[in-house]
Write an enzyme that holds these catalytic residues in place. Structure first.
Site, PDB file in Angstrom:
ATOM      1  CE  LYS A 132      -4.404   0.884   0.067  1.00  0.00           C
ATOM      2  NZ  LYS A 132      -5.438   0.084  -0.603  1.00  0.00           N
TER       3      LYS A 132
HETATM    4  N1  GLU Z   1      -7.139  -0.143  -3.075  1.00  0.00           N
HETATM    5  C1  GLU Z   1      -8.194  -1.293  -3.717  1.00  0.00           C
HETATM    6  C2  GLU Z   1      -7.761  -2.243  -2.588  1.00  0.00           C
HETATM    7  O1  GLU Z   1      -7.868  -1.640  -1.314  1.00  0.00           O
HETATM    8  C3  GLU Z   1      -7.319  -2.294  -4.704  1.00  0.00           C
HETATM    9  C4  GLU Z   1      -6.366  -2.480  -4.984  1.00  0.00           C
HETATM   10  C5  GLU Z   1      -5.222  -2.682  -6.912  1.00  0.00           C
HETATM   11  O2  GLU Z   1      -6.473  -3.474  -7.127  1.00  0.00           O
HETATM   12  O3  GLU Z   1      -4.009  -3.369  -6.573  1.00  0.00           O
HETATM   13  O4  GLU Z   1      -7.842  -3.170  -2.311  1.00  0.00           O
END
Ligand code: GLU
Length: 442
Positions: A132
């Site tokens: 993240k």
């Molecule tokens: N931000 C989204 C999540 O929390 C998508 C993450 C992604 O597609 O890599 O799952």
């Protein structure tokens, strides 16, 4: 050799965090997503009698990069923002996870979100680890040019650890397709050729995937439909309230509405609206597109934002931020089912209260995994330079979400546990297999 921990000792380590807490400490641990996440890990580890060495590894993120991001603001002054990119685990494949722009971003929040990505990718069985990113900023107070300069410099700072085989960012809170396009361009300029596979959630014209924009909301709907199937209720006779009207909430509202559910409540940062007769979702989507928010929407009854999770409904979809359903308001939630579109919206203390009250919670790491699933499809299409139809994408998304729901549901039945614990057990099982097979380096 891995040493086995007894269920008791793992339980003790999760209890340490709870038992040192009188009410005030409980609140502070509730508002720290990393402590919440570790409590969830310990709980699953104890139930599964997981090797302590594997749990201990997962209590630490593999890589934490903190960057300072200097940006020339429109008035000519320099502002330096703090940002992070964290790779929690790479055992099942390259790291994957979004980038968030928000004033409340913190190191512990991004650590928790990266851990949840590890678990989420394992629950839906994607060949990814978890990551993240986040930048502490308030994009609502920045111009588009400032956001572009912030994005490009942040991308440049984290480019030492991202890449299509290493770590693939995506959108999250307050980031969108345009921002992903700048991430792609900045990385591509740095390496000297176009590299669409470095980031997902891009616009279609630069290697994005059909269906990615709607994917998280659609996935929320697919798992809710499976829940209705096993629980024996009719979604077309159910009322739904959705907290948050960003990408996840607005698309979830649209899909529920199109499939005949009555969406009785929606909310955003400006507060909520509720109408027991059902809200005209396409009209509200148009209104928000024109006005920028729900503020001033003429229909329904206004509900203050902090009371929205208590509105009468059958299914509540928290699709905003962490820490929305807490020990303080969990007793007042009226929904029978909670399907978590956001990451970490329900605290562990709230979970215990909801479980006691018989409210079923479909956890984030299952319920909102549709986004990363279509991100995975986007990455595969970019690498192959061969693009699929929207029909294929939605069919494959549905197949993955239904299978993941069944895996988690079966685990919950077999072990007689709630769906969050079951989801962690499914994910942890898959992850532990990879960890054991790979062994320890050096
Ligand atoms: N931000 C989204 C999540 O929390 C998508 C993450 C992604 O597609 O890599 O799952």
């Amino acid at each position: 050799m891995e040493t086995k921990t007894s269920a008791k000792s793992a339980q003790r380590s999760s209890q340490v965090r709870i038992s040192r807490s009188p009410a005030a400490a409980l609140e502070s641990s509730e508002s720290n997503p990393w402590l919440q996440a570790m409590e969830q890990l310990n709980r699953a580890g104890a139930k599964m009698k997981m090797e302590e060495n594997i749990l201990e590894r997962l209590r630490h993120c593999k890589r934490i990069l903190t960057v300072s991001v200097p940006v020339t603001m429109d008035d000519g002054t320099l502002k330096v923002f703090e940002g992070y990119r964290i790779q929690h685990n790479l055992d099942r494949g390259p790291a994957k996870g979004g980038i968030r722009y928000h004033p409340q971003v913190s190191l512990d929040e991004v650590k928790a979100l990266s851990f949840w990505m590890t678990m989420k990718c394992a629950v839906v069985n994607l060949p990814y680890g978890g990551a993240k990113g986040g930048v502490i900023c308030d994009p609502s107070k920045m111009s588009i040019g400032e956001i572009e300069r912030l994005t490009r410099r942040y991308t440049s700072e984290i480019s030492i650890i991202i890449g299509p085989d290493k770590d693939i960012p995506a959108p999250d809170v307050n980031t969108n397709e345009q921002i992903m396009s700048w991430v792609m361009d900045t990385y591509s300029m740095t390496i000297g050729y176009s590299c669409p596979g470095v980031v997902t959630g891009k616009p279609i014209d630069v290697g994005g995937s059909l269906g990615r924009r709607e994917a998280t909301g659609r996935g929320v709907f697919y798992v809710t439909r499976e829940l209705a199937d096993v629980k024996g209720f009719d979604l077309t006779k159910s009322t739904v309230a959705i907290q948050g009207f960003g990408n996840v909430g607005s698309n979830a509202a649209k899909v529920f509405y199109e499939h005949g559910s009555k969406v009785v409540g929606v909310s955003d940062v400006t507060g909520g609206v509720w109408d027991p007769k059902g809200l005209p979702i396409p009209e509200i989507i148009d209104y928000v597109a024109r006005q920028g928010s729900l503020a001033g929407y003429p229909g329904g009854k206004r509900i203050p934002g902090n009371e929205f999770v208590e509105v009468p409904c059958d299914i509540l979809v928290p699709a905003a931020m962490e820490n929305q359903i807490t020990h303080e308001n969990a007793g007042r939630v009226k929904a029978k089912y909670i399907v978590e579109g956001a990451n970490g919206p329900t605290t562990n203390a709230a979970d215990r209260i909801l479980n006691e009250r018989g409210v079923v919670v479909v956890p984030d790491i299952l319920a909102n995994a549709g986004g990363v699933t279509v991100s995975y499809f986007e990455w595969v299409q970019d690498i192959q330079a061969y693009f699929w139809s929207e029909k294929d994408i939605n069919a494959r998304l549905q197949e993955i979400m239904v299978r993941a729901f069944r895996d988690v549901w079966d685990m919950a039945q077999k072990e007689k546990v709630d769906l969050r614990l079951a989801a962690f057990m499914v994910g942890l099982n898959r992850l532990a297999k990879a960890v054991r097979l790979r062994g320890r380096f050096p």
